[in-house]
Design a protein around this motif. Structure first.
Motif, mmCIF file in Angstrom:
data_model
loop_
_atom_site.group_PDB
_atom_site.id
_atom_site.type_symbol
_atom_site.label_atom_id
_atom_site.label_comp_id
_atom_site.label_asym_id
_atom_site.label_seq_id
_atom_site.Cartn_x
_atom_site.Cartn_y
_atom_site.Cartn_z
ATOM 1 N N GLY A 163 -1.899 -11.056 1.347
ATOM 2 C CA GLY A 163 -2.039 -12.181 0.425
ATOM 3 C C GLY A 163 -3.301 -12.178 -0.416
ATOM 4 N N GLU A 164 -4.181 -11.205 -0.204
ATOM 5 C CA GLU A 164 -5.455 -11.154 -0.938
ATOM 6 C C GLU A 164 -5.418 -10.024 -1.963
ATOM 7 N N ALA A 165 -5.760 -10.344 -3.206
ATOM 8 C CA ALA A 165 -5.830 -9.321 -4.251
ATOM 9 C C ALA A 165 -6.982 -8.374 -3.943
ATOM 10 N N ARG A 166 -6.682 -7.070 -3.931
ATOM 11 C CA ARG A 166 -7.696 -6.053 -3.627
ATOM 12 C C ARG A 166 -7.591 -4.933 -4.647
ATOM 13 N N SER A 167 -8.685 -4.256 -4.883
ATOM 14 C CA SER A 167 -8.717 -3.118 -5.796
ATOM 15 C C SER A 167 -9.147 -1.876 -5.026
ATOM 16 N N PHE A 168 -8.408 -0.772 -5.195
ATOM 17 C CA PHE A 168 -8.689 0.476 -4.487
ATOM 18 C C PHE A 168 -8.678 1.634 -5.466
ATOM 19 N N ASP A 169 -9.605 2.551 -5.291
ATOM 20 C CA ASP A 169 -9.624 3.798 -6.060
ATOM 21 C C ASP A 169 -9.126 4.921 -5.167
ATOM 22 N N GLY A 170 -8.303 5.807 -5.705
ATOM 23 C CA GLY A 170 -7.841 6.963 -4.956
ATOM 24 C C GLY A 170 -6.828 6.661 -3.876
ATOM 25 N N VAL A 171 -6.188 5.521 -3.945
ATOM 26 C CA VAL A 171 -5.169 5.144 -2.966
ATOM 27 C C VAL A 171 -3.806 5.265 -3.627
ATOM 28 N N SER A 172 -2.965 6.157 -3.082
ATOM 29 C CA SER A 172 -1.644 6.330 -3.681
ATOM 30 C C SER A 172 -0.510 6.152 -2.680
ATOM 31 N N SER A 173 -0.846 6.057 -1.383
ATOM 32 C CA SER A 173 0.190 5.901 -0.362
ATOM 33 C C SER A 173 -0.262 4.879 0.677
ATOM 34 N N VAL A 174 0.664 4.481 1.517
ATOM 35 C CA VAL A 174 0.335 3.564 2.608
ATOM 36 C C VAL A 174 -0.709 4.215 3.514
ATOM 37 N N HIS A 175 -0.553 5.497 3.781
ATOM 38 C CA HIS A 175 -1.539 6.199 4.608
ATOM 39 C C HIS A 175 -2.929 6.114 3.989
ATOM 40 N N ASP A 176 -3.032 6.381 2.689
ATOM 41 C CA ASP A 176 -4.331 6.289 2.001
ATOM 42 C C ASP A 176 -4.928 4.894 2.139
ATOM 43 N N LEU A 177 -4.091 3.885 2.019
ATOM 44 C CA LEU A 177 -4.559 2.504 2.146
ATOM 45 C C LEU A 177 -5.110 2.245 3.541
ATOM 46 N N LEU A 178 -4.391 2.710 4.561
ATOM 47 C CA LEU A 178 -4.837 2.497 5.930
ATOM 48 C C LEU A 178 -6.165 3.208 6.196
ATOM 49 N N GLU A 228 4.366 -3.747 6.031
ATOM 50 C CA GLU A 228 5.481 -4.183 5.197
ATOM 51 C C GLU A 228 5.033 -4.054 3.751
ATOM 52 N N CYS A 229 5.861 -3.429 2.929
ATOM 53 C CA CYS A 229 5.547 -3.250 1.506
ATOM 54 C C CYS A 229 6.647 -3.910 0.680
ATOM 55 N N ASN A 230 6.267 -4.930 -0.069
ATOM 56 C CA ASN A 230 7.221 -5.658 -0.907
ATOM 57 C C ASN A 230 8.450 -6.126 -0.127
ATOM 58 N N GLY A 231 8.199 -6.621 1.088
ATOM 59 C CA GLY A 231 9.264 -7.193 1.901
ATOM 60 C C GLY A 231 10.041 -6.204 2.747
ATOM 61 N N GLU A 232 9.690 -4.910 2.688
ATOM 62 C CA GLU A 232 10.393 -3.886 3.463
ATOM 63 C C GLU A 232 9.445 -3.262 4.484
ATOM 64 N N ILE A 233 9.891 -3.158 5.724
ATOM 65 C CA ILE A 233 9.104 -2.513 6.768
ATOM 66 C C ILE A 233 8.949 -1.029 6.416
ATOM 67 N N VAL A 234 7.736 -0.512 6.569
ATOM 68 C CA VAL A 234 7.475 0.912 6.352
ATOM 69 C C VAL A 234 7.220 1.550 7.718
ATOM 70 N N ARG A 251 2.758 -5.656 -2.914
ATOM 71 C CA ARG A 251 2.327 -6.655 -1.928
ATOM 72 C C ARG A 251 2.583 -6.094 -0.539
ATOM 73 N N LEU A 252 1.483 -5.950 0.218
ATOM 74 C CA LEU A 252 1.589 -5.392 1.566
ATOM 75 C C LEU A 252 1.109 -6.385 2.591
ATOM 76 N N GLU A 253 1.768 -6.357 3.716
ATOM 77 C CA GLU A 253 1.340 -7.108 4.893
ATOM 78 C C GLU A 253 1.026 -6.069 5.955
#
Length: 66
Positions: free
Chosen positions: A7-22, A35-41, A56-58
């Motif tokens: 629910g929080e707007a965040r800015s990331f550089d060099g993030v292109s996948s869920v793995h990169d985000l984690l 969950e990405c845009n309402g779908e479990i990953v 939007r990720l949870e």
């Protein structure tokens, strides 16, 4: 890239996948659900699930104890 994480707007550089985000969030190696845009990953798809501007990720971290 600007995305929403829990629910929080965040800015990331060099993030292109869920793995990169984690990795960017310091959550690798932890028991999590994503969950990405309402779908479990599923964990097996974290590296191949690409992210796009405005996604939007949870992210939920399992906490043990009792």
């Amino acid at each position: 890239m600007n995305i929403y994480v829990n629910g929080e707007a965040r800015s990331f550089d060099g993030v292109s996948s869920v793995h990169d985000l984690l990795v960017a969030l310091g959550l690798t190696g932890q028991r999590i659900a994503v969950e990405c845009n309402g779908e479990i990953v599923p964990r097996s798809r974290h590296a191949e699930q690409t992210l796009a501007e405005g996604d939007r990720l949870e992210v939920v971290v399992a906490v043990g104890g009792g």
